[in-house]
Structures are given as C-alpha cells and as structure tokens.
Scaffold this motif. Structure first.
Motif, PDB file in Angstrom:
ATOM      1  N   PHE A 258       0.834  -1.197   0.000  1.00 40.19           N
ATOM      2  CA  PHE A 258       0.000   0.000   0.000  1.00 40.19           C
ATOM      3  C   PHE A 258       0.874   1.256   0.000  1.00 40.19           C
ATOM      4  CE2 PHE A 258      -2.496   3.372   1.955  1.00 40.19           C
ATOM      5  CZ  PHE A 258      -3.713   3.282   1.286  1.00 40.19           C
ATOM      6  N   VAL A 259       1.908   1.244   0.809  1.00 38.03           N
ATOM      7  CA  VAL A 259       2.834   2.388   0.875  1.00 38.03           C
ATOM      8  C   VAL A 259       3.468   2.633  -0.486  1.00 38.03           C
ATOM      9  CG1 VAL A 259       5.021   3.201   1.840  1.00 38.03           C
ATOM     10  CG2 VAL A 259       3.292   2.187   3.341  1.00 38.03           C
ATOM     11  N   ILE A 260       3.929   1.562  -1.127  1.00 33.02           N
ATOM     12  CA  ILE A 260       4.582   1.686  -2.435  1.00 33.02           C
ATOM     13  C   ILE A 260       3.632   2.305  -3.455  1.00 33.02           C
ATOM     14  CG2 ILE A 260       5.508   0.359  -4.392  1.00 33.02           C
ATOM     15  CD1 ILE A 260       6.597  -1.642  -2.285  1.00 33.02           C
ATOM     16  N   SER A 261       2.379   1.903  -3.414  1.00 31.82           N
ATOM     17  CA  SER A 261       1.433   2.344  -4.446  1.00 31.82           C
ATOM     18  C   SER A 261       0.744   3.664  -4.129  1.00 31.82           C
ATOM     19  CB  SER A 261       0.357   1.273  -4.663  1.00 31.82           C
ATOM     20  OG  SER A 261      -0.479   1.163  -3.522  1.00 31.82           O
ATOM     21  N   THR A 262       0.559   3.973  -2.844  1.00 35.38           N
ATOM     22  CA  THR A 262      -0.374   5.047  -2.485  1.00 35.38           C
ATOM     23  C   THR A 262       0.237   6.178  -1.662  1.00 35.38           C
ATOM     24  OG1 THR A 262      -2.058   3.297  -2.417  1.00 35.38           O
ATOM     25  CG2 THR A 262      -2.720   5.459  -1.625  1.00 35.38           C
ATOM     26  N   ILE A 263       1.335   5.931  -0.967  1.00 35.94           N
ATOM     27  CA  ILE A 263       1.939   6.967  -0.124  1.00 35.94           C
ATOM     28  C   ILE A 263       2.995   7.731  -0.916  1.00 35.94           C
ATOM     29  CG2 ILE A 263       3.144   7.459   2.028  1.00 35.94           C
ATOM     30  CD1 ILE A 263       0.388   6.292   2.472  1.00 35.94           C
ATOM     31  N   SER A 264       2.977   9.048  -0.815  1.00 36.40           N
ATOM     32  CA  SER A 264       3.925   9.892  -1.541  1.00 36.40           C
ATOM     33  C   SER A 264       5.369   9.578  -1.149  1.00 36.40           C
ATOM     34  CB  SER A 264       3.621  11.364  -1.246  1.00 36.40           C
ATOM     35  OG  SER A 264       4.647  12.201  -1.734  1.00 36.40           O
ATOM     36  N   GLU A 265       6.239   9.601  -2.134  1.00 40.90           N
ATOM     37  CA  GLU A 265       7.664   9.352  -1.882  1.00 40.90           C
ATOM     38  C   GLU A 265       8.231  10.357  -0.885  1.00 40.90           C
ATOM     39  OE1 GLU A 265       9.816   7.047  -2.815  1.00 40.90           O
ATOM     40  OE2 GLU A 265       8.310   5.889  -3.899  1.00 40.90           O
ATOM     41  N   ASP A 266       7.689  11.560  -0.860  1.00 40.02           N
ATOM     42  CA  ASP A 266       8.181  12.609   0.037  1.00 40.02           C
ATOM     43  C   ASP A 266       7.981  12.249   1.511  1.00 40.02           C
ATOM     44  OD1 ASP A 266       8.838  14.054  -2.192  1.00 40.02           O
ATOM     45  OD2 ASP A 266       7.028  15.277  -2.186  1.00 40.02           O
ATOM     46  N   CYS A 267       7.095  11.280   1.774  1.00 39.10           N
ATOM     47  CA  CYS A 267       6.800  10.904   3.168  1.00 39.10           C
ATOM     48  C   CYS A 267       7.769   9.876   3.734  1.00 39.10           C
ATOM     49  CB  CYS A 267       5.381  10.311   3.259  1.00 39.10           C
ATOM     50  SG  CYS A 267       4.057  11.456   2.897  1.00 39.10           S
ATOM     51  N   LYS A 268       8.475   9.185   2.858  1.00 37.72           N
ATOM     52  CA  LYS A 268       9.225   8.005   3.283  1.00 37.72           C
ATOM     53  C   LYS A 268      10.266   8.305   4.363  1.00 37.72           C
ATOM     54  CE  LYS A 268       6.844   5.680   0.318  1.00 37.72           C
ATOM     55  NZ  LYS A 268       7.355   5.131  -0.934  1.00 37.72           N
ATOM     56  N   SER A 269      11.005   9.400   4.224  1.00 41.27           N
ATOM     57  CA  SER A 269      12.042   9.704   5.220  1.00 41.27           C
ATOM     58  C   SER A 269      11.414  10.023   6.571  1.00 41.27           C
ATOM     59  CB  SER A 269      12.919  10.862   4.740  1.00 41.27           C
ATOM     60  OG  SER A 269      12.148  12.036   4.554  1.00 41.27           O
ATOM     61  N   THR A 270      10.293  10.755   6.567  1.00 45.19           N
ATOM     62  CA  THR A 270       9.605  11.059   7.826  1.00 45.19           C
ATOM     63  C   THR A 270       9.044   9.791   8.447  1.00 45.19           C
ATOM     64  OG1 THR A 270       9.012  13.258   7.021  1.00 45.19           O
ATOM     65  CG2 THR A 270       7.765  12.415   8.899  1.00 45.19           C
ATOM     66  N   MET A 271       8.503   8.903   7.619  1.00 40.81           N
ATOM     67  CA  MET A 271       7.995   7.622   8.133  1.00 40.81           C
ATOM     68  C   MET A 271       9.109   6.828   8.795  1.00 40.81           C
ATOM     69  SD  MET A 271       5.373   6.477   5.072  1.00 40.81           S
ATOM     70  CE  MET A 271       4.890   4.937   5.858  1.00 40.81           C
ATOM     71  N   ASP A 272      10.305   6.869   8.219  1.00 42.56           N
ATOM     72  CA  ASP A 272      11.446   6.173   8.824  1.00 42.56           C
ATOM     73  C   ASP A 272      11.788   6.778  10.187  1.00 42.56           C
ATOM     74  OD1 ASP A 272      11.665   4.454   6.690  1.00 42.56           O
ATOM     75  OD2 ASP A 272      13.227   5.608   5.676  1.00 42.56           O
ATOM     76  N   GLU A 273      11.730   8.108  10.282  1.00 38.95           N
ATOM     77  CA  GLU A 273      11.995   8.782  11.563  1.00 38.95           C
ATOM     78  C   GLU A 273      10.965   8.365  12.607  1.00 38.95           C
ATOM     79  OE1 GLU A 273      13.168  13.072  11.645  1.00 38.95           O
ATOM     80  OE2 GLU A 273      12.717  12.959   9.497  1.00 38.95           O
ATOM     81  N   VAL A 274       9.695   8.371  12.200  1.00 45.43           N
ATOM     82  CA  VAL A 274       8.615   7.992  13.118  1.00 45.43           C
ATOM     83  C   VAL A 274       8.796   6.548  13.573  1.00 45.43           C
ATOM     84  CG1 VAL A 274       6.128   7.597  13.335  1.00 45.43           C
ATOM     85  CG2 VAL A 274       6.966   9.643  12.156  1.00 45.43           C
ATOM     86  N   ASP A 275       9.107   5.665  12.640  1.00 48.61           N
ATOM     87  CA  ASP A 275       9.298   4.251  12.960  1.00 48.61           C
ATOM     88  C   ASP A 275      10.425   4.074  13.963  1.00 48.61           C
ATOM     89  OD1 ASP A 275       8.826   1.467  12.679  1.00 48.61           O
ATOM     90  OD2 ASP A 275      10.469   1.316  11.243  1.00 48.61           O
ATOM     91  N   ASN A 276      11.517   4.797  13.759  1.00 45.38           N
ATOM     92  CA  ASN A 276      12.656   4.718  14.673  1.00 45.38           C
ATOM     93  C   ASN A 276      12.265   5.160  16.082  1.00 45.38           C
ATOM     94  OD1 ASN A 276      15.161   6.350  15.934  1.00 45.38           O
ATOM     95  ND2 ASN A 276      15.923   4.609  14.740  1.00 45.38           N
ATOM     96  N   ILE A 277      11.492   6.251  16.174  1.00 37.63           N
ATOM     97  CA  ILE A 277      11.044   6.756  17.478  1.00 37.63           C
ATOM     98  C   ILE A 277      10.078   5.772  18.132  1.00 37.63           C
ATOM     99  CG2 ILE A 277       9.648   8.551  18.599  1.00 37.63           C
ATOM    100  CD1 ILE A 277      10.910  10.559  16.630  1.00 37.63           C
ATOM    101  N   GLN A 278       9.129   5.247  17.352  1.00 41.49           N
ATOM    102  CA  GLN A 278       8.142   4.310  17.903  1.00 41.49           C
ATOM    103  C   GLN A 278       8.822   3.061  18.465  1.00 41.49           C
ATOM    104  OE1 GLN A 278       5.273   5.412  18.459  1.00 41.49           O
ATOM    105  NE2 GLN A 278       3.973   5.719  16.668  1.00 41.49           N
ATOM    106  N   LYS A 279       9.795   2.551  17.748  1.00 35.12           N
ATOM    107  CA  LYS A 279      10.521   1.373  18.228  1.00 35.12           C
ATOM    108  C   LYS A 279      11.304   1.697  19.487  1.00 35.12           C
ATOM    109  CE  LYS A 279      10.905  -0.973  13.764  1.00 35.12           C
ATOM    110  NZ  LYS A 279      11.759  -1.288  12.600  1.00 35.12           N
ATOM    111  N   SER A 280      11.871   2.894  19.546  1.00 35.69           N
ATOM    112  CA  SER A 280      12.616   3.304  20.743  1.00 35.69           C
ATOM    113  C   SER A 280      11.680   3.460  21.940  1.00 35.69           C
ATOM    114  CB  SER A 280      13.349   4.622  20.481  1.00 35.69           C
ATOM    115  OG  SER A 280      14.331   4.472  19.479  1.00 35.69           O
TER     116      SER A 280
END
Length: 316
Positions: A258-280
């Motif tokens: 779904f991310v590959i098809s529907t989420i803007s490429e511009d969001c990917k770096s922010t999503m990675d930041e959020v994921d890192n924080i959530q895991k922490s």
C-alpha cells in the motif's frame, strides 16, 4: 527464481502525504490499516462507529452524517442490560440510555466534520452477506446477540452493493467535492457463511467495486489487498491461529504494498523517523536508572521534540 505470483499494483494518481486527512471505514481489515496510519502519525480516523462489514450499513451511516440526522430513542433498543443501535458496532453499546444517545450523536458530529475535511476515504468491504430485521425490514450492521429468529439472512446483489457505493461517493462529494476514494476488499475469510458462500460474497464485492470505479466520474481507485492475500501470500503461515485472519506478517506485507502504491515518496524519510522513534519508545530497559538508558531517553526526547516542531500535528 520466483516463488510467488506478484500482483501488479499501479501507482496512485492522488497519493497520500502528511497533509492528507484520511478516513478509513469498513471491516476489521480497515482497523489493521488504520493502526498503521496511526503508528506512522498520519492524520487519520478509523471506523468512528466501529467495524461495519457491509456496504448498505456504511451508506446508512454516511447518509446520516452528511444529512446531519441525529440519533433518537427510536434508533436504539435495550437488550441484555445494555442499550444498542442496529446501525453501529456493539463496542459502543452502553448501560446508560442518555449517555449512549449523547455519545452516538457526538460521534456523528465529529464524523461529519471529518467527511467535510477529508482528502482520502478508504473503504474496505468485508462481506455481501447481511441480516435483515424482520420487524423493521432494515438491514442491520450488527445483531447485538439478539435471537436469530428476529433476522433473515440474505446475499446482497452486485447492483445493491454498487448502488450503496455510488451513494456513498455522491453523499461525501456533495459536502466535499475534492475527496478521493480508495476501495478494497478485506482478505479475512468469512467461512461461517460457508466456503463457497464466502467466495461468492467476495466476488459480488469485487465486481460491484469495479463497476463503481468504471462508471464513476470522481477520483476512485482499487487497492488489491484481497488479491495479494490470495496469491502472493497463498500459504497458511500468513494466517492467524484461526486460519481466517491475516497475521501480523501478512498485514505488514500488505501495508508495504500500500505504501509503495499510495503513499507519496516525500513521506518516506519522515515515516522512517517515526518508525525509529516508535521502536525506541517501545524499548523496555533492563536497568531504567542506568546512565546509558538515561542518555538514550535524553536523545530520544530530543528526536521527538525536533520532529514535533517540524510536524505540529505529531504527538508521541
């Protein structure tokens, strides 16, 4: 060498980004996707009236919200020490009548506000099988454990589902002309209806959705969650213990598609930041008072503050 049949998925013409306002409606798979949106801090709301499996019941709620028709005493009933409403999920049921009505109407108002401002409406249908109240002749969203003799079971026709979907699109578009729609079919197997009956039910949903998209002049698209589960993940290791619901591995995989098809490429770096924080944040230290963990917490708080400054709607 390839060991799965890959489902081709087209890139969305109206991608989702962090400015998007998303509403997810429908089956328990909508909840799975809604949890992902919430985890990654998108502006989303999921199933305000609880899980709703069929298109007719979804249309009734959307119509009520758009037309601002509040719930009244005529819409609720008392059963097994709780007040219920046939149009909403049993998780909203309440022992206090006035509190129940007030809560329903509060949700109705907030839903209308979401509809007016949303950019993307994601609708996940679960089944074509419905139950009709023999007294009111109305299709219900939930039977609330009322005796089975008070309902008749029926299979919605393709035209009935299509009509409800077209009405949903038209109703939302009447108050929000710029809204986009994404339809999908839940990969959850409803085998209590029967194995052949479940296949027939899913077929009705798929045909109705594609007919809606084909003849709709508004921005609508289909995401093949059901097809991904049936083909790419064609193995019981991707199901939960009941062998009916996709497990977390399957949900994660479908979300990636779904991310590959529907989420803007511009969001990917922010999503990675959020994921890192959530895991922490989910990290459980062995020694919470140690210097190393206190330093870890300090750095984590700095990351959170930095991201919340950039994205004012983010809250961890």
């Amino acid at each position: 060498m390839q060991f799965t049949t890959k489902i081709p998925i087209q890139k969305s013409c109206f991608p989702i980004d962090y400015d998007s306002k998303i509403m997810l409606l429908g089956s328990c798979f909508a909840e799975n996707m809604g949890n992902k949106f919430a985890y990654f801090k998108f502006q989303s709301t999921t199933n305000p009236f609880g899980i709703i499996f069929n298109a007719v019941s979804l249309e009734k709620l959307i119509r009520r919200a758009v037309e601002n028709r509040t719930f009244s005493e005529n819409d609720i009933f008392y059963h097994n020490e709780l007040w219920h409403c046939y149009d909403v999920h049993s998780e909203l049921s309440n022992p206090d009548k006035d509190e129940f009505l007030s809560h329903l109407n509060s949700i109705l108002e907030s839903t209308r506000q979401h509809i007016v401002t949303l950019t993307h409406c994601i609708i996940t249908l679960g089944t074509s099988w419905v139950y009709r109240n023999t007294e009111t002749h109305e299709i219900v969203a939930n039977c609330h454990k009322v005796p089975q003799k008070q309902f008749t079971k029926e299979l919605l026709s393709i035209s009935q589902i299509e009509e409800s979907l077209q009405n949903i699109v038209s109703l939302i578009h009447s108050v929000n002309p710029t809204s986009n729609f994404i339809f999908t079919v839940s990969p959850v197997r409803h085998v209590k209806d029967g194995f052949t009956e479940n296949t027939l039910s899913k077929a009705h949903l798929i045909v109705a959705i594609h007919k809606t998209i084909t003849f709709c002049s508004l921005p609508t698209t289909y995401f093949p969650a059901y097809e991904i589960m049936m083909d790419e993940l064609r193995d019981y290791r991707f199901y939960g213990e009941d062998m009916l619901h996709p497990n977390q591995t399957a949900i994660d995989y479908i979300w990636i598609q779904f991310v590959i098809s529907t989420i803007s490429e511009d969001c990917k770096s922010t999503m990675d930041e959020v994921d890192n924080i959530q895991k922490s944040l989910s990290h459980k230290p062995t020694h919470p008072n140690s210097k190393s963990y206190l330093k870890f917490k300090k750095l984590l708080n700095e990351k959170i503050q930095k991201l919340e400054t950039r994205k004012s709607n983010f809250k961890f």
